[in-house]
Design a protein around this motif. Structure first.
Motif, PDB file in Angstrom:
ATOM      1  N   ALA A 201       0.829  -1.205   0.000  1.00 37.24           N
ATOM      2  CA  ALA A 201       0.000   0.000   0.000  1.00 37.24           C
ATOM      3  C   ALA A 201       0.866   1.258   0.000  1.00 37.24           C
ATOM      4  N   VAL A 202       1.964   1.226   0.747  1.00 38.22           N
ATOM      5  CA  VAL A 202       2.884   2.368   0.754  1.00 38.22           C
ATOM      6  C   VAL A 202       3.480   2.581  -0.640  1.00 38.22           C
ATOM      7  N   ALA A 203       3.871   1.493  -1.292  1.00 34.84           N
ATOM      8  CA  ALA A 203       4.427   1.595  -2.645  1.00 34.84           C
ATOM      9  C   ALA A 203       3.400   2.160  -3.617  1.00 34.84           C
ATOM     10  N   ASP A 204       2.165   1.717  -3.496  1.00 35.85           N
ATOM     11  CA  ASP A 204       1.116   2.183  -4.394  1.00 35.85           C
ATOM     12  C   ASP A 204       0.845   3.681  -4.192  1.00 35.85           C
ATOM     13  N   VAL A 205       0.772   4.113  -2.946  1.00 36.81           N
ATOM     14  CA  VAL A 205       0.448   5.521  -2.700  1.00 36.81           C
ATOM     15  C   VAL A 205       1.622   6.434  -3.062  1.00 36.81           C
ATOM     16  N   LEU A 206       2.838   5.919  -2.983  1.00 38.97           N
ATOM     17  CA  LEU A 206       3.990   6.708  -3.436  1.00 38.97           C
ATOM     18  C   LEU A 206       3.822   7.112  -4.897  1.00 38.97           C
ATOM     19  N   ALA A 207       3.388   6.156  -5.716  1.00 37.32           N
ATOM     20  CA  ALA A 207       3.190   6.443  -7.142  1.00 37.32           C
ATOM     21  C   ALA A 207       1.917   7.239  -7.392  1.00 37.32           C
ATOM     22  N   GLN A 208       0.858   6.873  -6.680  1.00 33.57           N
ATOM     23  CA  GLN A 208      -0.451   7.488  -6.911  1.00 33.57           C
ATOM     24  C   GLN A 208      -0.481   8.956  -6.485  1.00 33.57           C
ATOM     25  N   ALA A 209       0.147   9.259  -5.358  1.00 34.69           N
ATOM     26  CA  ALA A 209       0.020  10.599  -4.785  1.00 34.69           C
ATOM     27  C   ALA A 209       0.956  11.618  -5.420  1.00 34.69           C
ATOM     28  N   GLU A 210       2.015  11.172  -6.056  1.00 37.97           N
ATOM     29  CA  GLU A 210       3.052  12.093  -6.547  1.00 37.97           C
ATOM     30  C   GLU A 210       2.504  13.208  -7.450  1.00 37.97           C
ATOM     31  N   PRO A 211       1.708  12.909  -8.473  1.00 34.35           N
ATOM     32  CA  PRO A 211       1.236  14.006  -9.335  1.00 34.35           C
ATOM     33  C   PRO A 211       0.378  15.018  -8.577  1.00 34.35           C
ATOM     34  N   LEU A 212      -0.479  14.532  -7.699  1.00 34.42           N
ATOM     35  CA  LEU A 212      -1.356  15.429  -6.949  1.00 34.42           C
ATOM     36  C   LEU A 212      -0.563  16.335  -6.029  1.00 34.42           C
ATOM     37  N   VAL A 213       0.336  15.756  -5.235  1.00 40.49           N
ATOM     38  CA  VAL A 213       1.056  16.591  -4.273  1.00 40.49           C
ATOM     39  C   VAL A 213       2.065  17.497  -4.964  1.00 40.49           C
ATOM     40  N   ARG A 214       2.582  17.079  -6.114  1.00 41.31           N
ATOM     41  CA  ARG A 214       3.471  17.965  -6.877  1.00 41.31           C
ATOM     42  C   ARG A 214       2.725  19.233  -7.281  1.00 41.31           C
ATOM     43  N   ASP A 215       1.492  19.057  -7.762  1.00 43.63           N
ATOM     44  CA  ASP A 215       0.678  20.213  -8.151  1.00 43.63           C
ATOM     45  C   ASP A 215       0.327  21.065  -6.933  1.00 43.63           C
ATOM     46  N   LEU A 216      -0.109  20.416  -5.858  1.00 36.29           N
ATOM     47  CA  LEU A 216      -0.478  21.166  -4.655  1.00 36.29           C
ATOM     48  C   LEU A 216       0.713  21.934  -4.088  1.00 36.29           C
ATOM     49  N   GLY A 217       1.896  21.342  -4.202  1.00 42.29           N
ATOM     50  CA  GLY A 217       3.088  21.973  -3.652  1.00 42.29           C
ATOM     51  C   GLY A 217       3.465  23.275  -4.334  1.00 42.29           C
ATOM     52  N   THR A 218       2.973  23.490  -5.556  1.00 43.43           N
ATOM     53  CA  THR A 218       3.299  24.720  -6.293  1.00 43.43           C
ATOM     54  C   THR A 218       2.225  25.797  -6.148  1.00 43.43           C
ATOM     55  N   ARG A 219       1.158  25.502  -5.405  1.00 48.57           N
ATOM     56  CA  ARG A 219       0.021  26.430  -5.369  1.00 48.57           C
ATOM     57  C   ARG A 219       0.125  27.502  -4.292  1.00 48.57           C
ATOM     58  N   GLY A 220       1.162  27.442  -3.496  1.00 48.94           N
ATOM     59  CA  GLY A 220       1.439  28.539  -2.567  1.00 48.94           C
ATOM     60  C   GLY A 220       0.472  28.669  -1.416  1.00 48.94           C
ATOM     61  N   PHE A 221      -0.023  27.563  -0.886  1.00 52.39           N
ATOM     62  CA  PHE A 221      -0.913  27.646   0.272  1.00 52.39           C
ATOM     63  C   PHE A 221      -0.179  28.271   1.450  1.00 52.39           C
ATOM     64  N   LYS A 222      -0.850  29.196   2.113  1.00 52.82           N
ATOM     65  CA  LYS A 222      -0.260  29.855   3.278  1.00 52.82           C
ATOM     66  C   LYS A 222      -0.532  29.059   4.560  1.00 52.82           C
ATOM     67  N   ARG A 223      -1.599  28.272   4.534  1.00 46.06           N
ATOM     68  CA  ARG A 223      -2.010  27.509   5.712  1.00 46.06           C
ATOM     69  C   ARG A 223      -2.370  26.084   5.287  1.00 46.06           C
ATOM     70  N   VAL A 224      -2.028  25.118   6.121  1.00 46.17           N
ATOM     71  CA  VAL A 224      -2.408  23.726   5.866  1.00 46.17           C
ATOM     72  C   VAL A 224      -2.831  23.101   7.188  1.00 46.17           C
ATOM     73  N   VAL A 225      -3.967  22.428   7.186  1.00 46.49           N
ATOM     74  CA  VAL A 225      -4.454  21.744   8.386  1.00 46.49           C
ATOM     75  C   VAL A 225      -4.698  20.277   8.061  1.00 46.49           C
ATOM     76  N   TYR A 226      -4.226  19.417   8.940  1.00 50.42           N
ATOM     77  CA  TYR A 226      -4.442  17.973   8.827  1.00 50.42           C
ATOM     78  C   TYR A 226      -5.428  17.536   9.902  1.00 50.42           C
ATOM     79  N   LEU A 227      -6.413  16.749   9.509  1.00 48.91           N
ATOM     80  CA  LEU A 227      -7.451  16.289  10.427  1.00 48.91           C
ATOM     81  C   LEU A 227      -7.482  14.770  10.463  1.00 48.91           C
ATOM     82  N   GLY A 228      -7.501  14.205  11.674  1.00 50.73           N
ATOM     83  CA  GLY A 228      -7.589  12.762  11.825  1.00 50.73           C
ATOM     84  C   GLY A 228      -8.120  12.404  13.195  1.00 50.73           C
ATOM     85  N   SER A 229      -8.845  11.319  13.273  1.00 49.73           N
ATOM     86  CA  SER A 229      -9.454  10.877  14.529  1.00 49.73           C
ATOM     87  C   SER A 229      -8.786   9.592  15.004  1.00 49.73           C
ATOM     88  N   GLY A 230      -8.868   9.326  16.309  1.00 47.80           N
ATOM     89  CA  GLY A 230      -8.267   8.114  16.844  1.00 47.80           C
ATOM     90  C   GLY A 230      -6.765   8.125  16.649  1.00 47.80           C
TER      91      GLY A 230
END
Length: 376
Positions: A201-230
């Motif tokens: 699963a880690v190997a799969d998400v490494l490949a799957q997430a790369e294009p998305l996070v590459r794009d997000l990383g260039t968008r200049g967000f000033k704030r980022v919040v991570y939400l998780g339970s448990g």
């Protein structure tokens, strides 16, 4: 995206990238090491876990402390007894609040280098203040101070050398130490059958997430919040720290639970905010997670929303393949990967050096400048 950024990414041979990418292998290697030393590990741990009066404390500093925050609620449930996560920084600064002389204690210490001043001092304080103290040390550095500790009340597990991250930000060291504790305290045999699926699963998400996070990383967000339970509350905290470190503090980061977020912290949301939600596999918990996802989509105030889930029916931005029935503890490993990659891409977009993002030198790979005072 600027051509210069593409060139930088093509030439990115940083330790940070390599250590994020190597996690499928380091997770498998960590479990193989535990299997190879299973008899001696269990000879130390099993008699302690059989004691009803034993206090179990998971400890470390920074990312190493967040391992404990991820695992403590899960292990408490699995072991049917309280498991506490207390940072070394808290133990060292206020030992009278956290240590009980009369309570037999197993201190589980996590340390990438194993040489942080607080890590060593916490072990010494427990020995000095707890009448019946035991230590399980999980470290990535065979040459560190903690790795050299030895007694009949101490067992040291040194993980494969590849897990001793050379970069500033802890990535594969975080996941490997977390897997080791989950395996040792939850049962090496029990985890053995699950590690191949976790690594895949880690190997799969490494490949799957790369294009998305590459794009997000260039968008200049000033704030980022991570939400998780448990268990994902601790993971959200680690994700927030990873971005803060790799952006050299240029991005404001926060973390919370799905339910806690509405009680004030939701004010972080504006058009410059990226919100990331880790969705639990627990049927009850996931309902609360999906409620905050629906609310954020309905409000449409944040700059972007990323949903990470194992359930393909959630319409998530990143779906963890093959783990719809997995325990939440197993999802910790693939869930953290997009956050690590995003921190890397933000670092590159800001023109920083990911292995050494803090050019001023005010923070260091191994903490410096800490004075340890004698406790009264």
């Amino acid at each position: 995206m600027p051509d210069t950024l593409l060139a930088v990414e093509a030439d990115d041979t940083s330790w940070t990238r390599r250590e994020i990418a190597q996690q499928p292998e380091t997770l498998r290697a960590t479990q193989a090491l535990l299997r190879a030393h299973q008899a001696e590990i269990e000879a130390f741990v099993a008699p302690l876990l059989a004691r009803a009066d034993l206090r179990i404390v998971l400890t470390g500093a920074g990312t190493s402390a967040f391992i404990g925050e991820c695992l403590a609620p899960w292990l408490s449930n699995v072991l049917g007894r309280p498991v506490e996560a207390i940072a070394t920084t808290d133990i060292v600064s206020t030992p009278a609040l956290y240590l009980r002389a009369e309570a037999p204690t197993l201190l589980v210490s996590f340390g990438r280098s194993g040489s942080s001043p607080e890590s060593v001092a916490a072990v010494d304080l427990v020995d000095a203040r707890v009448t019946d103290a035991y230590h399980l040390i999980i470290t990535c550095n065979a040459e560190g101070e903690l790795a050299r500790r030895g007694s009949d009340k101490t067992h040291v597990v040194v993980l494969p050398d590849a897990t001793h991250d050379r970069s500033f930000a802890m990535t594969s060291s975080f996941s490997a130490m977390m897997l080791a504790a989950l395996s040792i305290l939850g049962g090496i045999d029990a985890l053995d059958a699950r590690v191949p699926a976790i690594a895949a699963a880690v190997a799969d998400v490494l490949a799957q997430a790369e294009p998305l996070v590459r794009d997000l990383g260039t968008r200049g967000f000033k704030r980022v919040v991570y939400l998780g339970s448990g268990v994902f509350k601790g993971l959200a905290r680690e994700a927030a720290l990873k971005l803060m470190e790799l952006s050299d503090g240029a991005v404001v980061t926060a973390f919370d639970t799905a339910l806690g977020f509405r009680h004030g912290p939701k004010t972080i949301i504006n058009g410059d905010t990226l919100a990331v939600v880790f969705v639990s596999n627990d049927p009850l918990t996931r309902r609360y997670d999906l409620d905050i996802v629906a609310e954020l989509r309905r409000d449409a105030h944040c700059g972007a929303l990323v949903v990470i889930s194992a359930d393909p029916d959630d319409g998530a931005d990143i779906t963890i393949a093959g783990m719809v029935d997995a325990a939440d503890a197993d999802l910790l490993f693939p869930f953290i990967v997009p956050a690590q990659l995003f921190g890397l891409h933000v670092s590159l977009a800001l023109g920083l050096t990911p292995d050494r993002p803090n050019a001023s030198g005010t923070v260091n790979r191994v903490v410096q400048g800490v004075r340890i005072y004698a406790a009264a």
